[in-house]
Design an enzyme around this catalytic site. Sequence first.
Site, mmCIF file in Angstrom:
data_model
loop_
_atom_site.group_PDB
_atom_site.id
_atom_site.type_symbol
_atom_site.label_atom_id
_atom_site.label_comp_id
_atom_site.label_asym_id
_atom_site.label_seq_id
_atom_site.Cartn_x
_atom_site.Cartn_y
_atom_site.Cartn_z
ATOM 1 N N ASP A 559 7.487 43.586 15.076
ATOM 2 C CA ASP A 559 6.472 43.094 16.078
ATOM 3 C C ASP A 559 7.290 43.109 17.390
ATOM 4 O O ASP A 559 8.443 42.453 17.266
ATOM 5 C CB ASP A 559 5.572 42.435 15.706
ATOM 6 N N GLU A 597 16.750 50.661 24.348
ATOM 7 C CA GLU A 597 15.786 51.018 23.521
ATOM 8 C C GLU A 597 15.557 49.987 22.441
ATOM 9 O O GLU A 597 16.667 49.466 22.181
ATOM 10 C CB GLU A 597 16.477 52.157 22.721
ATOM 11 N N ASP A 629 4.391 47.268 14.251
ATOM 12 C CA ASP A 629 3.132 47.007 14.852
ATOM 13 C C ASP A 629 3.610 47.065 16.484
ATOM 14 O O ASP A 629 4.755 47.376 16.796
ATOM 15 C CB ASP A 629 3.007 45.455 14.764
ATOM 16 N N HIS A 762 5.602 38.818 13.961
ATOM 17 C CA HIS A 762 4.631 38.300 15.140
ATOM 18 C C HIS A 762 5.080 37.065 15.514
ATOM 19 O O HIS A 762 5.523 36.376 16.627
ATOM 20 C CB HIS A 762 3.254 38.741 15.336
#
Length: 787
Positions: A559, A597, A629, A762
Amino acid sequence: MPPPLPEVPSAPSAPVKLTMEAAREPFHKAGTKGTPVTVGSNHIPICCKNEAVYQYHVTFSPNVESMAMRFGMMKDHRSTTGEVVAFDGSILYLPVKLKDVVSLKSVRRTDNQEVEITVQMTKILPPSSDLCLPFYNVVLRRVMKILGLKLVGRNHYDPDSAIILGKHRLQVWPGYATCIKRTDGGLYLSVDVTHKVLRNDSVLDVMKVLHEQSKVSFQDECTKELIGSIVITRYNNRTYRIDDIEWSKSPKDTFTMFDGSETSFVDYYSKNYGIEIKEIDQPLLIHRPKERSKPGGKQIITGQVLLVPELSFMTGIPEKMRKDFRAMKDLTMHINVSAEQHTHSIKQLLKNIAGNAETLTELNRWGLEISTDLLVTHGRILPQETICLQSSSYVTSSDVSWSREVGRDACISCIPMNIWAVFYPRRCADQVEELVSTFLKVAGPMGLRLERPNRVELRDDRTETYIKTIHSQLSREPNMQLVVCIMTGNRDDLYTAIKKLCCIKSPIPSQAINVRTISQPQKLRSVAQKILLQINSKLGGELWTVNVPLKHLMVVGVDVHHDTSKKSRSVMGFVASVNSSLTRWYSRVTFQTPNEEIISGFKLCLSAALQKYYEVNHNLPEKIVVYRDGVSDGQLKMVELYEIPQLLTCFQAFPSYEPKLVFIVVQKRISTTLYSCSADRFGTPPPGTILDHSLTHSDWMDFYLMAHQIRQGCGLPTHYVCVYNTANLSPDHLQRLTYKMCHLYWNWPGTIRVPAPCKYAHKVAYLCGQYLHAEPAIQLSDKLYFL
């Protein structure tokens, strides 16, 4: 060798007969496991009465550079094209068929030059083609405008039905987010019920409050508070982001109008909107529009927009209110509407469209007919999972919660807490005594062994006191396993300082507890159980798992979170399983600037995780499943064509290693809502509800899964898009594995909305982006220290 044949002038080639483009066959993506169930959705079928839409290429000879002039010339020929057109400057779409090539003549008014316009048919499209969607959505915007709804940003709102929350100085505008899209089931109108939270405070009101609080550093405080905020100007319902404050200007200053005349801000608002600006000496707000590209790829850079604080109103929920539980409860009551209210609002919109002659005429121009009923179709409820602890296991109940069981049965593995310390200010001594004795009572049944802690009373609750005391304790006791800090109030500065010390400078698992959490005796037992489970996870213990039949498997979660200290920098959280029972996790974090990137950091993390997996198992995984995600629909192709091939190069570092890779994109921010459906009544679907047809993407292998229990609001599923699958996992395998992963988040004894590795990723990205602003110490990477 025979002599070359003489050249024969070629006959003009016969024109190619255009036929309608065929629709692609959809993927086989439907699973079979589970119980059938009827589900509804916020999608309304659209029927196209036109047989086809015709695409033409328009050329101007000599070339006409100006877009406005091209539009004007095409408008002059409505007698040929008909009134219903969609034209972007070079491509023309019509619901009627013209001759294959049509020649028209116009005169360029600037120099009276005659311009020949050639309109050549290039494609015959089915009316549900993706190419038709942009102008269908233009029609939809017109329909919403006819119904009297106001466009704010991308959504339409009804200010006349505003809900006023006077106590909190807020108002909530109800509205709709609508779009026409094509899915496996055909054309649908997607309608989401949305709300805009507006404050009754203008930016000027906020500035006045800040001035009262700090006269000396007033400008700095304003900059900190306002920059990045979104404001709305009520006179035209436009929203703007505040990018800067122009302190040297005021409404008395003048600006140049389109016609070249000069006017002051005061006169402009008085003349155009009938608004009288009361505060003459206020500064102006600056909004810098983003660079926009016009058709043809030319960048249009527009200047800055100056706004008057008195006429600009704050939007969104104030930060102070977010921390006020009761205020948020009042607000969410109006925003998190139930399935019944949600469907009622959508049906009301459909009724308004169907009952308005003007909207029906507008839709009819392109042959669109919107159904008056929501989509009702068949889905499935996946089988319930078995939760495994150390010596007991049980099938989840219908509400997929097992909090009672984890409090009375032993975890899979527990780390004995022999040396640990609690730091607390003097006034919290009683609560700490209660907490520690409750810890000792509840630890036994959960299989935890813990000694009494080192209790360190602090002379005050200053951040510096905490940090110095913790540091000296860690120096004195090098075998310390855990630091527990009891805090008073919402202290972000203190929390940040503790986490920086314990995650970077002196790596050790740490637990911050707000004294308010442990101040209610009737809740203390369950709070203590939850804290101990969290501590056990942070120390490297294993709480529970589910049966995953795939062997030699690694599951990865990724994430991205934006770093709050440096606006342009983002942080990627990476978490991977390193054992077969999916109970040991390895985490890493990488930071990147916008022109870097994400993949370079991603490769680094995956290589390190494979190394760790080898250390633990003495072999490498045969299958790797990545849940990624934070990828929108528009970025799916980039992930497929760029990220995955780069990722595959990681495996070259290990001799003759070619694992099977499955790459699944996880999308939470979607407009699709699912409802349970029985006898015309809509409700929230049960956990495990899956939909893998009708609303799915025609270009990808995907499904919608509702893994969690809905306690408030509507059923928002998560959208999973399988972008790559060399393991050849069937739709059933992908769906069941994903649902199993939603059971493994150890901070919550129940299912969550996304697979556990995504949630872990996350959490670690949020901790680093919000508080640490640096990479955590590598010594903590095999523990869930960030929970």
